[in-house]
Design a protein around this motif. Structure first.
Motif, PDB file in Angstrom:
ATOM      1  N   VAL A 389       0.855  -1.436   0.052  1.00 14.03           N
ATOM      2  CA  VAL A 389      -0.203  -0.058   0.143  1.00 14.03           C
ATOM      3  C   VAL A 389       0.761   1.352   0.078  1.00 14.03           C
ATOM      4  N   ARG A 390       0.496   2.280  -0.977  1.00 18.96           N
ATOM      5  CA  ARG A 390       1.297   3.410  -0.879  1.00 18.96           C
ATOM      6  C   ARG A 390       0.268   4.326   0.025  1.00 18.96           C
ATOM      7  N   TRP A 391       0.929   4.668   1.135  1.00 18.00           N
ATOM      8  CA  TRP A 391       0.069   5.321   2.265  1.00 18.00           C
ATOM      9  C   TRP A 391      -0.179   6.837   1.734  1.00 18.00           C
ATOM     10  N   SER A 392      -1.397   7.199   2.260  1.00 16.87           N
ATOM     11  CA  SER A 392      -1.818   8.490   1.713  1.00 16.87           C
ATOM     12  C   SER A 392      -0.720   9.642   2.750  1.00 16.87           C
ATOM     13  N   VAL A 393      -0.624  10.817   2.253  1.00 15.89           N
ATOM     14  CA  VAL A 393       0.180  11.706   2.784  1.00 15.89           C
ATOM     15  C   VAL A 393      -0.781  12.515   3.589  1.00 15.89           C
ATOM     16  N   VAL A 394      -0.495  12.592   4.780  1.00 10.90           N
ATOM     17  CA  VAL A 394      -1.320  13.390   5.922  1.00 10.90           C
ATOM     18  C   VAL A 394      -0.821  14.685   6.305  1.00 10.90           C
ATOM     19  N   GLU A 395      -1.541  15.687   6.409  1.00  7.86           N
ATOM     20  CA  GLU A 395      -1.205  17.083   6.559  1.00  7.86           C
ATOM     21  C   GLU A 395      -2.020  17.599   7.850  1.00  7.86           C
ATOM     22  N   GLU A 396      -1.290  18.267   8.628  1.00  9.95           N
ATOM     23  CA  GLU A 396      -1.981  18.840   9.962  1.00  9.95           C
ATOM     24  C   GLU A 396      -2.340  20.242   9.365  1.00  9.95           C
ATOM     25  N   VAL A 397      -3.574  20.427   9.791  1.00 12.75           N
ATOM     26  CA  VAL A 397      -4.122  21.785   9.550  1.00 12.75           C
ATOM     27  C   VAL A 397      -4.657  22.346  11.122  1.00 12.75           C
ATOM     28  N   LEU A 398      -4.113  23.627  11.170  1.00 17.30           N
ATOM     29  CA  LEU A 398      -4.327  24.102  12.595  1.00 17.30           C
ATOM     30  C   LEU A 398      -5.919  24.945  12.555  1.00 17.30           C
ATOM     31  N   VAL A 455      -5.645  16.138   7.434  1.00 16.75           N
ATOM     32  CA  VAL A 455      -6.275  16.083   6.121  1.00 16.75           C
ATOM     33  C   VAL A 455      -5.336  15.098   5.198  1.00 16.75           C
ATOM     34  N   ALA A 456      -5.844  13.965   4.493  1.00 15.29           N
ATOM     35  CA  ALA A 456      -5.240  13.257   3.474  1.00 15.29           C
ATOM     36  C   ALA A 456      -5.074  14.048   2.202  1.00 15.29           C
ATOM     37  N   THR A 457      -3.953  14.350   1.666  1.00 11.41           N
ATOM     38  CA  THR A 457      -3.866  14.897   0.320  1.00 11.41           C
ATOM     39  C   THR A 457      -3.982  13.986  -0.811  1.00 11.41           C
ATOM     40  N   ARG A 458      -3.876  12.725  -0.714  1.00 14.23           N
ATOM     41  CA  ARG A 458      -3.677  11.778  -1.641  1.00 14.23           C
ATOM     42  C   ARG A 458      -4.582  10.513  -1.170  1.00 14.23           C
ATOM     43  N   GLY A 459      -5.466   9.623  -2.200  1.00 10.47           N
ATOM     44  CA  GLY A 459      -5.952   8.527  -1.746  1.00 10.47           C
ATOM     45  C   GLY A 459      -5.028   7.632  -1.424  1.00 10.47           C
ATOM     46  N   THR A 460      -5.455   6.266  -1.274  1.00 11.43           N
ATOM     47  CA  THR A 460      -4.818   5.237  -0.744  1.00 11.43           C
ATOM     48  C   THR A 460      -5.016   4.149  -1.878  1.00 11.43           C
ATOM     49  N   GLN A 461      -3.846   3.535  -2.654  1.00 10.07           N
ATOM     50  CA  GLN A 461      -3.875   2.485  -3.209  1.00 10.07           C
ATOM     51  C   GLN A 461      -2.431   1.520  -3.411  1.00 10.07           C
ATOM     52  N   MET A 462      -2.166   0.730  -4.186  1.00 18.20           N
ATOM     53  CA  MET A 462      -1.099   0.027  -4.369  1.00 18.20           C
ATOM     54  C   MET A 462      -0.118   0.743  -4.872  1.00 18.20           C
ATOM     55  N   PHE A 463       1.129   0.538  -4.641  1.00 20.99           N
ATOM     56  CA  PHE A 463       2.281   1.331  -5.439  1.00 20.99           C
ATOM     57  C   PHE A 463       2.372   0.982  -6.843  1.00 20.99           C
ATOM     58  N   GLY A 464       1.855  -0.339  -7.110  1.00 24.33           N
ATOM     59  CA  GLY A 464       1.920  -0.922  -8.486  1.00 24.33           C
ATOM     60  C   GLY A 464       0.859  -0.346  -9.162  1.00 24.33           C
ATOM     61  N   GLU A 465      -0.060  -0.127  -8.508  1.00 28.36           N
ATOM     62  CA  GLU A 465      -1.442   0.610  -9.132  1.00 28.36           C
ATOM     63  C   GLU A 465      -1.143   1.904  -9.989  1.00 28.36           C
ATOM     64  N   GLY A 481       9.823   8.284  -4.767  1.00 33.80           N
ATOM     65  CA  GLY A 481      10.204   9.112  -3.546  1.00 33.80           C
ATOM     66  C   GLY A 481       9.422   8.713  -2.453  1.00 33.80           C
ATOM     67  N   ASP A 482       8.262   8.183  -2.596  1.00 35.56           N
ATOM     68  CA  ASP A 482       7.217   7.542  -1.350  1.00 35.56           C
ATOM     69  C   ASP A 482       7.855   6.279  -0.689  1.00 35.56           C
ATOM     70  N   ALA A 483       8.475   5.522  -1.740  1.00 31.01           N
ATOM     71  CA  ALA A 483       8.962   4.261  -1.514  1.00 31.01           C
ATOM     72  C   ALA A 483      10.463   4.273  -0.937  1.00 31.01           C
ATOM     73  N   LEU A 484      11.433   5.182  -1.367  1.00 31.06           N
ATOM     74  CA  LEU A 484      12.902   5.059  -1.166  1.00 31.06           C
ATOM     75  C   LEU A 484      13.366   6.347  -0.654  1.00 31.06           C
ATOM     76  N   ASP A 515       8.049  -3.589   5.288  1.00 33.01           N
ATOM     77  CA  ASP A 515       6.985  -3.738   4.375  1.00 33.01           C
ATOM     78  C   ASP A 515       7.141  -3.913   2.850  1.00 33.01           C
ATOM     79  N   LEU A 516       7.988  -5.102   2.549  1.00 29.15           N
ATOM     80  CA  LEU A 516       8.755  -5.420   1.436  1.00 29.15           C
ATOM     81  C   LEU A 516       8.289  -6.752   0.808  1.00 29.15           C
ATOM     82  N   GLY A 517       8.624  -6.707  -0.524  1.00 25.04           N
ATOM     83  CA  GLY A 517       8.182  -7.998  -1.200  1.00 25.04           C
ATOM     84  C   GLY A 517       6.958  -8.322  -1.430  1.00 25.04           C
ATOM     85  N   PRO A 518       6.749  -9.342  -2.539  1.00 20.39           N
ATOM     86  CA  PRO A 518       5.596  -9.717  -3.069  1.00 20.39           C
ATOM     87  C   PRO A 518       4.571 -10.402  -1.866  1.00 20.39           C
TER      88      PRO A 518
END
Length: 534
Positions: A389-398, A455-465, A481-484, A515-518
């Motif tokens: 899973v490519r986790w969504s980026v979460v941003e803090e909003v005051l 607040v999530a700035t991007r949805g969540t799905q697989m890196f491969g997708e 850049g999100d993986a390495l 969190d690596l490998g098939p």
């Protein structure tokens, strides 16, 4: 000219005036030189009928005709401000001074048609004196061909400058009042917005343009996700989004100008005294010195907008440049490739280039190089992360009082700069008072408990997708850049290598190494066990 002035003052005998005198007086009258003049007219706004160019010229011609003067030429500056343009900077006035015609006077309608500042008026007078001519003002009965007339004109010029300054101050105050009340005061309406009748009073106010605001939202979203402005330009053209002018295609500068406009955060651009017609970074302040914000116009918070502007300011990567200026090599791994040579105390960045005509990376310190290896990196990335899973980026909003603190700090920084620059004591005192009030307000807001929203700035799905859906190197670079963290290159033997040999030279620094490998499919027994537990 001197002779003409002396003859004009001659008092003739009564017999000559009666027309029954004999002698040489008739010859003197016939040979008396006719005074020659030039006419100068100026206007700032062509729609001002009360002082139109034609009316000024007509009044000057009538004045000359009543005195029997010959008009040697008419010169005019239409649509030229006297406040912002010195006489010598105007085409009409320069043509008058350069004219080969001889004239004793220059007729103007009023002194303010020539200049709004005393120093400009005096310079114009000196320029005419060098031509042995003087200024004559129709409406003010001033003839500067005499010393007395010149003195009176200079006094009136002082009042004209004062009047211009007073008008300017009144207009500025009225404009600021209208802006603070949300009214439109003219100028270009920002892209994505439109001018509509004010529902609570006279005039017009801004509102979202439903046909364009979604394009602006997407521009902001793409930029905050790290995509380049050039990719957004291409996207806008592909979507056939209407340009601000309704003509042509999108360009880099237009998109950047839209993104930098403070209206996106509900703020109003405000640059009093700005004469270069280029919008600066200032925004309309309220009574407390903080920006006036119209939440109905904002599509992002003030903090988000300022962060996005900083992001634009800091972009110096190859992806931010036009395609024609980019290096002819792939930027997929740019910033990720590090040299792991033992001579370095720690890995150092390798730079993109060509090695013997092949795209690759090289170390500027030890000259280690590697080429034709991107496909190996991609294969290993998809093997290790493709099903993860490519986790969504979460941003803090005051929210609440804490949301004002960044704006308070921003204004305090501005005040520090203004205090160092100003030489006016009264202005310095005003800035210090504002600074003191903001410091008190900051203490008050810091005492409030902050409300933090994620607040999530991007949805969540697989890196491969995501990799399959990515269309550009820039988008794929973001996924990598999100993986390495980085890819470290070690030295290998010279000569051609297999993919396995290239992979042996690479060390991958994964961001989530656990969190690596098939993902191995569960056995039938495991599925049955999970079903029973459910």
């Amino acid at each position: 000219m001197a002779a003409a002035r002396q003859l004009s003052k001659v008092v003739l005998p009564a017999c000559v005036q009666a027309g029954n005198c004999q002698g040489g007086y008739e010859v003197a009258l016939e040979s008396m030189p006719t005074r020659r003049c030039a006419i100068y007219a100026r206007i700032s706004v062509s729609s001002e009928e009360s002082v139109s160019i034609d009316r000024q010229i007509e009044s000057a011609e009538q004045y000359a005709a009543a005195r029997g003067w010959t008009v040697a030429g008419v010169f005019k500056d239409d649509g030229v401000s006297a406040t912002h343009n010195k006489p010598e900077d105007r085409a009409g006035w320069r043509a008058l001074l350069a004219s080969r015609e001889n004239f004793d006077a220059v007729i103007i309608w009023k002194i303010d048609r020539l200049a709004r500042r005393v120093i400009d008026f005096l310079h114009a007078d000196v320029a005419l004196q060098e031509r042995n001519a003087g200024i004559v003002a129709v409406e003010q009965s001033i003839d500067m061909t005499s010393a007395e007339g010149r003195m009176i004109a200079q006094v009136l010029a002082i009042f004209a400058e004062y009047e211009a300054a007073a008008i300017s101050a009144r207009v500025a105050a009225a404009r600021t009042h209208l802006l603070r009340s949300g009214r439109v005061v003219g100028g270009t309406v920002p892209y994505g917005y439109r001018s509509v009748p004010n529902p609570t009073g006279p005039g017009f106010v801004l509102a979202h343009d439903p046909e364009r605001i979604e394009y602006v939202r997407t521009m902001v979203k793409r930029t905050r996700e790290g995509r380049s402005i050039y990719s957004t330009v291409q996207w806008l053209d592909e979507m056939e989004a209407p340009t601000p002018t309704g003509r042509g295609s999108w360009v880099y500068s237009t998109v950047e100008r839209i993104l930098r406009h403070p209206i996106l955060a509900g703020m109003t651009a405000f640059n009093p005294g700005n004469a270069d017609k280029v919008r600066g970074q200032q925004v309309l302040p309220g009574e407390n010195g903080l920006p006036v914000v119209d939440e109905s116009l904002a599509i992002m918070t003030q903090a988000e907008w300022r962060a996005m502007v900083r992001q634009l300011d800091e972009r110096d990567t190859a992806q931010s440049k036009p395609v024609a200026l980019r290096a002819k090599t792939s930027g997929l791994l740019s910033g990720l490739v590090m040299c792991g040579d033992d001579r370095h105390g720690s890995p150092v960045r390798m730079w993109r280039g060509t090695i013997q005509g092949r795209p690759g990376y090289y170390c500027p310190e030890c000259s280690q190089a590697i080429s034709n290896f991107e496909h190996v990196v991609v294969q290993e990335f998809l093997r290790q992360k493709g099903e993860r899973v490519r986790w969504s980026v979460v941003e803090e909003v005051l929210e609440g009082g804490a949301a004002l603190i960044p704006e308070i700090e921003h204004r305090l920084d501005e005040l520090d700069t203004l205090l160092r620059q100003t030489r006016d004591r009264e202005e310095r005192a005003r800035l210090q008072d504002e600074q003191a009030r903001l410091l008190d307000l900051r203490d008050e807001k810091e005492a409030e408990a902050p409300v933090i929203r994620h607040v999530a700035t991007r949805g969540t799905q697989m890196f491969g997708e995501d990799w399959e859906q990515a269309e550009t190197d820039e988008e794929r670079r973001d996924i990598l850049g999100d993986a390495l963290h980085s890819i470290t290159v070690r030295r290998g033997r010279p000569g051609r290598r297999t993919d396995a040999q290239i992979l042996a030279r690479l060390t991958f620094d994964w961001k989530v190494p656990e969190d690596l490998g098939p993902i191995v499919a569960p056995t039938d027994e495991e599925l049955a066990s999970w079903a029973e537990e459910a």
